[in-house]
Motif scaffolding. Structure first.
Motif, PDB file in Angstrom:
ATOM      1  N   VAL A   3       0.851  -1.366   0.113  1.00  0.00           N
ATOM      2  CA  VAL A   3       0.086   0.335   0.162  1.00  0.00           C
ATOM      3  C   VAL A   3       1.000   1.081  -0.015  1.00  0.00           C
ATOM      4  CG1 VAL A   3      -1.839   1.246   1.395  1.00  0.00           C
ATOM      5  CG2 VAL A   3      -1.817  -1.198   1.146  1.00  0.00           C
ATOM      6  N   ALA A   4       0.692   2.279  -1.163  1.00  0.00           N
ATOM      7  CA  ALA A   4       1.363   3.373  -1.038  1.00  0.00           C
ATOM      8  C   ALA A   4       0.205   4.835  -0.850  1.00  0.00           C
ATOM      9  CB  ALA A   4       1.915   3.478  -2.383  1.00  0.00           C
ATOM     10  N   ILE A   5       0.780   5.611  -0.468  1.00  0.00           N
ATOM     11  CA  ILE A   5      -0.011   6.827  -0.223  1.00  0.00           C
ATOM     12  C   ILE A   5       0.295   7.897  -1.305  1.00  0.00           C
ATOM     13  CG2 ILE A   5      -0.963   8.715   1.499  1.00  0.00           C
ATOM     14  CD1 ILE A   5      -0.073   6.784   3.659  1.00  0.00           C
ATOM     15  N   TYR A   6      -0.633   8.457  -1.943  1.00  0.00           N
ATOM     16  CA  TYR A   6      -0.152   9.458  -2.903  1.00  0.00           C
ATOM     17  C   TYR A   6      -1.177  10.694  -2.788  1.00  0.00           C
ATOM     18  CZ  TYR A   6       2.401   5.728  -5.519  1.00  0.00           C
ATOM     19  OH  TYR A   6       3.683   5.003  -5.944  1.00  0.00           O
ATOM     20  N   ARG A   7      -0.913  11.898  -3.201  1.00  0.00           N
ATOM     21  CA  ARG A   7      -1.707  13.002  -3.172  1.00  0.00           C
ATOM     22  C   ARG A   7      -1.994  13.508  -4.416  1.00  0.00           C
ATOM     23  NH1 ARG A   7      -2.847  16.546   0.573  1.00  0.00           N
ATOM     24  NH2 ARG A   7      -1.375  16.001   2.112  1.00  0.00           N
ATOM     25  N   CYS A   8      -3.247  13.607  -4.871  1.00  0.00           N
ATOM     26  CA  CYS A   8      -3.764  14.029  -6.353  1.00  0.00           C
ATOM     27  C   CYS A   8      -3.232  15.382  -6.589  1.00  0.00           C
ATOM     28  CB  CYS A   8      -5.199  13.843  -6.363  1.00  0.00           C
ATOM     29  SG  CYS A   8      -5.833  14.296  -7.655  1.00  0.00           S
ATOM     30  N   ALA A   9      -2.720  15.608  -7.900  1.00  0.00           N
ATOM     31  CA  ALA A   9      -2.420  17.142  -8.266  1.00  0.00           C
ATOM     32  C   ALA A   9      -3.594  17.914  -8.549  1.00  0.00           C
ATOM     33  CB  ALA A   9      -1.594  16.909  -9.416  1.00  0.00           C
ATOM     34  N   LYS A  10      -4.695  17.206  -8.913  1.00  0.00           N
ATOM     35  CA  LYS A  10      -5.819  18.255  -9.116  1.00  0.00           C
ATOM     36  C   LYS A  10      -6.589  18.581  -8.037  1.00  0.00           C
ATOM     37  CE  LYS A  10      -9.455  18.134 -12.519  1.00  0.00           C
ATOM     38  NZ  LYS A  10     -10.397  17.358 -13.742  1.00  0.00           N
ATOM     39  N   CYS A  11      -7.048  17.764  -7.273  1.00  0.00           N
ATOM     40  CA  CYS A  11      -8.181  17.887  -6.175  1.00  0.00           C
ATOM     41  C   CYS A  11      -7.273  17.842  -4.653  1.00  0.00           C
ATOM     42  CB  CYS A  11      -9.058  16.655  -5.954  1.00  0.00           C
ATOM     43  SG  CYS A  11      -8.650  15.246  -5.549  1.00  0.00           S
ATOM     44  N   GLY A  12      -5.991  17.423  -4.388  1.00  0.00           N
ATOM     45  CA  GLY A  12      -5.441  17.703  -3.215  1.00  0.00           C
ATOM     46  C   GLY A  12      -5.624  16.709  -2.304  1.00  0.00           C
ATOM     47  N   LYS A  13      -6.519  15.665  -2.506  1.00  0.00           N
ATOM     48  CA  LYS A  13      -6.802  14.554  -1.467  1.00  0.00           C
ATOM     49  C   LYS A  13      -5.842  13.358  -1.561  1.00  0.00           C
ATOM     50  CE  LYS A  13     -11.633  15.500  -1.680  1.00  0.00           C
ATOM     51  NZ  LYS A  13     -12.927  14.995  -1.504  1.00  0.00           N
ATOM     52  N   GLU A  14      -5.602  12.745  -0.301  1.00  0.00           N
ATOM     53  CA  GLU A  14      -4.657  11.835  -0.103  1.00  0.00           C
ATOM     54  C   GLU A  14      -5.261  10.392  -0.619  1.00  0.00           C
ATOM     55  OE1 GLU A  14      -2.702  11.482   3.564  1.00  0.00           O
ATOM     56  OE2 GLU A  14      -1.412  13.168   3.178  1.00  0.00           O
ATOM     57  N   VAL A  15      -4.617   9.459  -1.346  1.00  0.00           N
ATOM     58  CA  VAL A  15      -5.142   8.431  -1.913  1.00  0.00           C
ATOM     59  C   VAL A  15      -4.274   7.167  -1.469  1.00  0.00           C
ATOM     60  CG1 VAL A  15      -5.855   7.218  -4.065  1.00  0.00           C
ATOM     61  CG2 VAL A  15      -6.092   9.709  -3.965  1.00  0.00           C
ATOM     62  N   GLU A  16      -4.976   6.124  -1.021  1.00  0.00           N
ATOM     63  CA  GLU A  16      -4.281   4.785  -0.768  1.00  0.00           C
ATOM     64  C   GLU A  16      -4.302   3.785  -1.947  1.00  0.00           C
ATOM     65  OE1 GLU A  16      -4.922   3.072   3.186  1.00  0.00           O
ATOM     66  OE2 GLU A  16      -4.356   4.881   4.184  1.00  0.00           O
ATOM     67  N   LEU A  17      -3.194   3.392  -2.465  1.00  0.00           N
ATOM     68  CA  LEU A  17      -3.192   2.621  -3.534  1.00  0.00           C
ATOM     69  C   LEU A  17      -2.716   1.240  -3.031  1.00  0.00           C
ATOM     70  CD1 LEU A  17      -2.737   4.877  -6.566  1.00  0.00           C
ATOM     71  CD2 LEU A  17      -4.887   4.118  -5.827  1.00  0.00           C
ATOM     72  N   ASP A  18      -3.255  -0.078  -3.539  1.00  0.00           N
ATOM     73  CA  ASP A  18      -2.787  -1.097  -3.382  1.00  0.00           C
ATOM     74  C   ASP A  18      -2.047  -1.376  -4.812  1.00  0.00           C
ATOM     75  OD1 ASP A  18      -1.675  -3.684  -2.655  1.00  0.00           O
ATOM     76  OD2 ASP A  18      -3.730  -4.787  -3.163  1.00  0.00           O
ATOM     77  N   LEU A  19      -0.353  -1.345  -4.727  1.00  0.00           N
ATOM     78  CA  LEU A  19       0.434  -1.464  -5.699  1.00  0.00           C
ATOM     79  C   LEU A  19       0.153  -2.778  -6.698  1.00  0.00           C
ATOM     80  CD1 LEU A  19       3.138   1.102  -5.157  1.00  0.00           C
ATOM     81  CD2 LEU A  19       0.925   1.482  -6.158  1.00  0.00           C
ATOM     82  N   ALA A  20       0.126  -3.874  -5.802  1.00  0.00           N
ATOM     83  CA  ALA A  20      -0.047  -5.413  -6.175  1.00  0.00           C
ATOM     84  C   ALA A  20      -1.043  -5.628  -6.973  1.00  0.00           C
ATOM     85  CB  ALA A  20      -0.044  -6.153  -4.823  1.00  0.00           C
ATOM     86  N   THR A  21      -2.262  -4.914  -6.582  1.00  0.00           N
ATOM     87  CA  THR A  21      -3.549  -5.328  -7.482  1.00  0.00           C
ATOM     88  C   THR A  21      -3.815  -4.067  -8.441  1.00  0.00           C
ATOM     89  OG1 THR A  21      -4.838  -4.379  -5.866  1.00  0.00           O
ATOM     90  CG2 THR A  21      -4.271  -6.879  -5.646  1.00  0.00           C
TER      91      THR A  21
END
Length: 49
Positions: A3-21
């Motif tokens: 799981v990696a945490i990213y920040r959206c450039a457009k809306c600025g919200k933090e997003v958790e993504l499961d990089l394996a799936t």
């Protein structure tokens, strides 16, 4: 499960993504494909010459 945490450039919200799936990297809120890895705020000191 990676799981990696990213920040959206457009809306600025933090997003958790499961990089394996995850096949497509998009913000689930606005649909933007531009995501940034948030960096910690670290004070940097520079010596004066």
């Amino acid at each position: 499960m990676v799981v990696a945490i990213y920040r959206c450039a457009k809306c600025g919200k933090e997003v958790e993504l499961d990089l394996a799936t995850t096949r497509e990297v998009r913000c689930p809120y606005c649909g933007s494909k531009i995501l940034y890895k948030p960096r910690p705020r670290v004070a940097r000191r520079v010596k004066a010459i």
